[in-house]
Every structure is written in C-alpha cells, then in structure tokens.
Design a protein around this motif. Structure first.
Motif, PDB file in Angstrom:
ATOM      1  N   LYS A 108       1.373   7.121  -0.285  1.00 30.25           N
ATOM      2  CA  LYS A 108       1.074   5.677  -0.291  1.00 30.25           C
ATOM      3  C   LYS A 108       1.909   4.929   0.737  1.00 30.25           C
ATOM      4  O   LYS A 108       3.113   5.138   0.843  1.00 30.25           O
ATOM      5  N   ILE A 109       1.248   4.046   1.477  1.00 32.05           N
ATOM      6  CA  ILE A 109       1.955   3.173   2.421  1.00 32.05           C
ATOM      7  C   ILE A 109       1.645   1.750   1.977  1.00 32.05           C
ATOM      8  O   ILE A 109       0.478   1.339   1.995  1.00 32.05           O
ATOM      9  N   GLN A 110       2.650   1.008   1.551  1.00 37.67           N
ATOM     10  CA  GLN A 110       2.389  -0.343   1.048  1.00 37.67           C
ATOM     11  C   GLN A 110       3.191  -1.363   1.827  1.00 37.67           C
ATOM     12  O   GLN A 110       4.388  -1.186   2.066  1.00 37.67           O
ATOM     13  N   ILE A 111       2.490  -2.431   2.188  1.00 37.66           N
ATOM     14  CA  ILE A 111       3.138  -3.471   2.979  1.00 37.66           C
ATOM     15  C   ILE A 111       3.082  -4.779   2.200  1.00 37.66           C
ATOM     16  O   ILE A 111       2.023  -5.184   1.728  1.00 37.66           O
ATOM     17  N   THR A 112       4.225  -5.427   2.047  1.00 38.88           N
ATOM     18  CA  THR A 112       4.244  -6.750   1.407  1.00 38.88           C
ATOM     19  C   THR A 112       5.125  -7.689   2.224  1.00 38.88           C
ATOM     20  O   THR A 112       5.961  -7.231   3.000  1.00 38.88           O
ATOM     21  N   GLY A 113       4.936  -8.988   2.024  1.00 35.93           N
ATOM     22  CA  GLY A 113       5.799  -9.957   2.704  1.00 35.93           C
ATOM     23  C   GLY A 113       5.004 -10.875   3.597  1.00 35.93           C
ATOM     24  O   GLY A 113       3.769 -10.881   3.566  1.00 35.93           O
ATOM     25  N   ASN A 114       5.711 -11.650   4.393  1.00 40.81           N
ATOM     26  CA  ASN A 114       5.020 -12.604   5.261  1.00 40.81           C
ATOM     27  C   ASN A 114       5.000 -12.109   6.711  1.00 40.81           C
ATOM     28  O   ASN A 114       5.366 -10.982   6.999  1.00 40.81           O
ATOM     29  N   GLY A 115       4.550 -12.980   7.593  1.00 40.89           N
ATOM     30  CA  GLY A 115       4.356 -12.555   8.984  1.00 40.89           C
ATOM     31  C   GLY A 115       2.899 -12.183   9.195  1.00 40.89           C
ATOM     32  O   GLY A 115       2.220 -11.759   8.258  1.00 40.89           O
ATOM     33  N   THR A 116       2.429 -12.374  10.434  1.00 39.39           N
ATOM     34  CA  THR A 116       1.062 -11.961  10.733  1.00 39.39           C
ATOM     35  C   THR A 116       1.099 -10.977  11.889  1.00 39.39           C
ATOM     36  O   THR A 116       2.088 -10.892  12.613  1.00 39.39           O
TER      37      THR A 116
ATOM     38  N   ASP B 118      -3.686  -0.935  -1.127  1.00 38.61           N
ATOM     39  CA  ASP B 118      -4.152   0.438  -1.302  1.00 38.61           C
ATOM     40  C   ASP B 118      -4.906   0.994  -0.098  1.00 38.61           C
ATOM     41  O   ASP B 118      -5.565   2.019  -0.190  1.00 38.61           O
ATOM     42  N   THR B 119      -4.824   0.300   1.039  1.00 41.64           N
ATOM     43  CA  THR B 119      -5.638   0.716   2.185  1.00 41.64           C
ATOM     44  C   THR B 119      -5.086   1.947   2.896  1.00 41.64           C
ATOM     45  O   THR B 119      -5.834   2.807   3.328  1.00 41.64           O
ATOM     46  N   LEU B 120      -3.776   1.995   3.048  1.00 43.08           N
ATOM     47  CA  LEU B 120      -3.198   3.020   3.922  1.00 43.08           C
ATOM     48  C   LEU B 120      -2.550   4.151   3.131  1.00 43.08           C
ATOM     49  O   LEU B 120      -1.838   3.913   2.163  1.00 43.08           O
ATOM     50  N   ARG B 121      -2.803   5.360   3.599  1.00 39.07           N
ATOM     51  CA  ARG B 121      -2.171   6.535   2.997  1.00 39.07           C
ATOM     52  C   ARG B 121      -1.879   7.563   4.076  1.00 39.07           C
ATOM     53  O   ARG B 121      -2.666   7.712   4.997  1.00 39.07           O
TER      54      ARG B 121
ATOM     55  N   GLN C 116      -7.020   3.780  13.008  1.00 42.68           N
ATOM     56  CA  GLN C 116      -7.415   2.775  12.012  1.00 42.68           C
ATOM     57  C   GLN C 116      -6.611   1.533  12.305  1.00 42.68           C
ATOM     58  O   GLN C 116      -5.402   1.611  12.454  1.00 42.68           O
ATOM     59  N   SER C 117      -7.329   0.396  12.369  1.00 34.42           N
ATOM     60  CA  SER C 117      -6.594  -0.802  12.755  1.00 34.42           C
ATOM     61  C   SER C 117      -6.950  -1.964  11.829  1.00 34.42           C
ATOM     62  O   SER C 117      -8.108  -2.144  11.455  1.00 34.42           O
ATOM     63  N   TYR C 118      -5.947  -2.713  11.427  1.00 29.94           N
ATOM     64  CA  TYR C 118      -6.133  -3.806  10.453  1.00 29.94           C
ATOM     65  C   TYR C 118      -5.293  -4.995  10.880  1.00 29.94           C
ATOM     66  O   TYR C 118      -4.274  -4.830  11.551  1.00 29.94           O
ATOM     67  N   SER C 119      -5.683  -6.175  10.395  1.00 25.98           N
ATOM     68  CA  SER C 119      -4.749  -7.283  10.542  1.00 25.98           C
ATOM     69  C   SER C 119      -3.855  -7.258   9.306  1.00 25.98           C
ATOM     70  O   SER C 119      -4.278  -6.850   8.230  1.00 25.98           O
ATOM     71  N   LEU C 120      -2.609  -7.664   9.491  1.00 26.25           N
ATOM     72  CA  LEU C 120      -1.644  -7.593   8.380  1.00 26.25           C
ATOM     73  C   LEU C 120      -2.152  -8.336   7.157  1.00 26.25           C
ATOM     74  O   LEU C 120      -1.964  -7.893   6.031  1.00 26.25           O
ATOM     75  N   THR C 121      -2.806  -9.466   7.403  1.00 22.32           N
ATOM     76  CA  THR C 121      -3.220 -10.293   6.275  1.00 22.32           C
ATOM     77  C   THR C 121      -4.385  -9.682   5.497  1.00 22.32           C
ATOM     78  O   THR C 121      -4.515  -9.906   4.305  1.00 22.32           O
ATOM     79  N   GLU C 122      -5.224  -8.880   6.155  1.00 17.50           N
ATOM     80  CA  GLU C 122      -6.371  -8.321   5.429  1.00 17.50           C
ATOM     81  C   GLU C 122      -6.030  -7.015   4.714  1.00 17.50           C
ATOM     82  O   GLU C 122      -6.805  -6.498   3.923  1.00 17.50           O
ATOM     83  N   LEU C 123      -4.845  -6.478   5.008  1.00 22.80           N
ATOM     84  CA  LEU C 123      -4.477  -5.174   4.475  1.00 22.80           C
ATOM     85  C   LEU C 123      -4.223  -5.272   2.968  1.00 22.80           C
ATOM     86  O   LEU C 123      -3.367  -6.017   2.525  1.00 22.80           O
TER      87      LEU C 123
END
Ligand code: FRU
Length: 480
Positions: free
Chosen positions: A460-468, A367-370, A357-364
C-alpha cells in the motif's frame, strides 16, 4: 620451495555452497540493486569504465555473511543497469594482504587498468585499538583488461608511512591532473584525528610523499576512511567516511558517516583549502564508503555501499540468517549546483520503467497506488506544509514544521527515525526495491538511503496532507 598458502579455497567453496539455497530462496534479495552472490559485501572498489565496459569491484567475503578477510568481487556492465557477476578479481592470498584485499581505486593509463589497494595484515601481539599490530601496505596492480593480473606489487610498504600516525592508513584513491598522478590515503593520527595524506607520481610506479592534503579536528572523527577527490561543475570536492564524527542535532546519527567538503586545492602546496564546513552525504541508515569515477560522457558517478560498518546495536539485519548481507545503492550522478552537491539516480534506470501511471495529488484516493518494486515521483506545484507518505508496510515519510522525517516501523528491524530540516518540499523521488528505499528530495538536494524488510505483499502507498501537484508511478523491471 612451496609458497605459503594464505587461503583455503576448498573451505571457502564448501562454506559458500552451504549458503546458496537460503540466499536464492530469500524474498528480500533485491531486484535491481547490486548484491553479493552469497556472503558479505562492503565498499565499492576500482570503479572504472574501460573499452566501453563498466567495472565495479567490491569488498567481498563469499563464504560468510558477517564478513572476514575481504576479496575483490567483480561485476561488469555495458549499461550501468544490468550487471554480470564475474570471477573474484583478487583474494587475500599474498603475504602483504593475507588478512584482506582492502579498498582501493582504478585509473586507466596507456590501455591498461592500474589498481591501487590496501593490503591488510593483522600481526599477532599488540591489539590495542589505535596500534592494532596491523600493516596496511599500498599495493599496485596492473591489468590489461580488468579480468587478468599482470603484476601485483607493494609500492608503499607500511614501514614507509610518515611519522605521527597510527597503524590505520588505507584506501588509496588515484587521480590525474595535468599529466601528474596523485594518490590519497585515509589516515588516523596518533592524536585520534582523521587525515588525508597525498603522494605524487609521474608514472604510477614511483611515489613521493607530499604531506597532509586535508585534516580534521577532534570532533570530526578519529579516522577518515575511503577518501576521494574530484572537481565537478568547477568545484573541488573531497569525500570521505569519518569514523566517530560527533553527532549534531540532525546529522551524524549513524555510528559512522559519509561526508563531503567543498573548497579549492592549492596544487603548488598540495593542500585542500576548505570553503564550507562538513556536510553529510545521506540522511538514511545505510550509506558508507562512497567512491566516484568519471565515465566517457564526462559524468561524475558515485557508487556507495548501502550498509554501514559497526551498525547500531539495536539493528539486527535479518538477511544474515539467509546467508548474505548488504548491497550497493543505485549509482548516482553528482553535480555541484546551487552551492551544494546534488545526487540524482542515473538516467539509465529509466529503462526499467513499466507502464506509467499518473495522477494529480488531489484526485488520488488512499487506495489508488500499490507497489513493492517501483519508482514514484511526486512533483509539487503548491508546496505542502503538512504531508505524509506511507509505504512498504510501516515506513513513512512526513513533512511537518519544516522537517522531513523518515520513520521505520518493525520492518526497519530496530532502525526508527531520521530527520532533516527542510525549508520547503518541492519533490520526492522514491526508488523502492524488495528490501531497500532511496528517497531523493528536491531534485537531488538530499537523499535518505535505507534497507527495510517488509513482509510479502505489503504494497500500500498512501498519501495524505496538503499541497498540489502530480504523482507518477512506474513498476520497475528486475535486472537479475
Ligand atoms: C570501509 C573500510 C575500509 C577498508 C575496508 C575493509 O568500510 O573499513 O577502510 O579498506 O572497509 O573491508
């Protein structure tokens, strides 16, 4: 005359049988890491590839999750991913190793495997910490196949060790260079300084003491366990596990550490000349007594105990109550690049990957990843100044103000926080198993290795913050 029995197999088997049900029922049993079948595991030993088979031996007490007189457990593999539990290779059943077949190494010569280990004997009487009434003999074992034993003999008795040292001299590592063999031993001086002694041989049977290969000072630990030496990418590297190394702001916060030094060996004088000061090999809570070997592809592979002796008093490992304790971390390939030793998980482990499964950081979205048993790769294009990853119930990995921090909540069972200064963050590569986390930073520049014990379904895997950048996730198949 009957031989003295140093071991009571009936008792061991009965005690082991009692542990089986609770071990098998434990949801914290790992899914793709090497564990003891029951009981206690510590250092990797005798790591070698022979006739296409990878052998991993390890310190093992099958009947007691809190340890005791160690055996050499044995696992084999043809791919370094799927391992088979073999019969115990050696047990503390000789006069010279009755209190533990302690750690050691393997080397192949003329189609035989030669093992060297420390036969530990605890005598009655003097139990002072430094002079513990111990004998630690260096023992040589010859095996035609890694399963059976042709000979097992003391080659350096305790009484033959040099003057000026305590009773603590152990963990032989043997290597070959230009047709000559060298054996190094970890030692504790009477002045409580850690040392590495070196012996040489032309045939693996007769050994001559050559002196002190490498030595620390009083801040660098009182005893250096499990020494290792190798040359990788043109650099001489010494690895060892100092007990009692003094903590610095960011390093050596576990009771004992695993460290490396880079330098150059003077082979005339048999001295390791240090170029760079000590560096810690891992920044998590569970990493000790690594051992490396070279495989037939010329890779320098490191096994390491994902645990530690004398853990922090506040830590209470919950698997003990379930009849087992400790595991091996994922085997890693070592290379010397950009002035440092880099550790990367063996590529073979990619065969465990499920669908990507592949995503860009900004579109994530949050609740997407588990997942619980998985591999997660975050590659940054624009590097973050502020970043947080939350996973496995209450563990977080944060990057803030130039520091990378691993924080455990209740699932750390007493372990809280480890921090590392880091100029910038370009990659996080995470291997999560039912009860372990290995966080590789910036393509092997640093690693945090820790056991964690989350409740079931904490995924649950949650990502927050900046960076792309890009996030890639794979479920990992089980190997057990
Ligand atoms: C390191 C160590 C070694 C010893 C072995 C005993 O963890 O203490 O020095 O050989 O474990 O199990």
């Amino acid at each position: 005359m009957s031989k003295k029995a140093y071991i009571n197999w009936k008792q061991i088997q009965a005690a082991q049988a009692k542990l089986k049900a609770s071990v098998e029922a434990d949801p914290w049993r790992l899914s793709y890491h090497q564990m003891p079948e029951t009981g206690w595991l510590n250092d990797p030993n005798g790591a070698v590839q022979f006739d296409g088979v990878y052998h991993l031996y390890h310190q093992y007490v099958p009947q007691d999750p809190k340890g005791g007189a160690t055996h050499w457990g044995h696992k084999t593999s043809t791919d370094m991913v799927h391992f088979k539990d073999e019969e115990i290779f050696m047990s503390p059943d000789q006069a010279f190793d009755q209190d533990g077949v302690y750690s050691g190494s393997a080397i192949v010569l003329n189609d035989k495997i030669h093992f060297f280990y420390t036969g530990n004997v605890k005598n009655e009487g003097d139990h002072d910490y430094t002079f513990s009434g111990r004998e630690q003999h260096t023992v040589h074992v010859v095996s035609p196949d890694g399963f059976t034993i042709e000979s097992r003999e003391v080659i350096i008795p305790h009484s033959a060790y040099p003057e000026g040292f305590t009773d603590h001299i152990r963990d032989p590592k043997v290597f070959e260079l230009n047709g000559k063999y060298y054996l190094i031993l970890g030692a504790r001086r009477r002045t409580n300084v850690g040392s590495i002694l070196i012996y040489s041989s032309t045939n693996l049977y007769d050994w001559e003491y050559e002196g002190v290969f490498l030595e620390g000072d009083e801040d660098q630990g009182y005893m250096w366990e499990c020494p290792d030496y190798f040359n990788v990418s043109g650099k001489d590297i010494a690895i060892f596990s100092p007990q009692g190394i003094l903590p610095t702001t960011y390093n050596y916060h576990n009771p004992h550490a695993a460290t490396y030094l880079t330098g150059q060996v003077n082979w005339e004088e048999l001295k390791f000349q240090v170029e760079e000061d000590f560096r810690e090999l891992d920044h998590g809570f569970d990493f000790y007594a690594p051992q490396t070997f070279e495989d037939d592809q010329g890779r320098r592979i490191m096994w390491v105990w994902m645990g530690i002796g004398d853990t922090q008093p506040e830590y209470n490992n919950p698997t003990i109550a379930r009849g087992w304790q400790h595991a091996m971390a994922l085997p890693r390939e070592l290379n010397f690049e950009d002035g440092m030793l880099k550790q990367r998980p063996l590529v073979e482990y990619q065969t465990l990957r499920g669908q990507e499964q592949s995503y860009s950081l900004t579109e994530l979205s949050s609740d997407t990843l588990r997942g619980e048993v998985y591999e997660l790769l975050i590659d940054f294009d624009e590097r973050p100044k502020d970043f947080e990853l939350q996973l496995r119930q209450d563990t977080s990995v944060t990057y803030q103000d130039g520091e990378l921090t691993l924080r455990h909540g209740e699932s750390g069972y007493g372990r809280r926080k480890r921090t590392l200064p880091l100029e910038s963050l370009s990659q996080l590569h995470i291997f999560s198993d039912t009860s372990s986390l290995e966080i590789f930073v910036n393509d092997g520049e640093a690693v945090f290795t820790s056991r964690v014990y989350p409740d079931a379904n904490q995924d649950k895997i949650q990502i927050t913050g900046n960076g792309t950048g890009k996030v890639t996730y794979w479920d990992l198949a089980t190997t057990t």
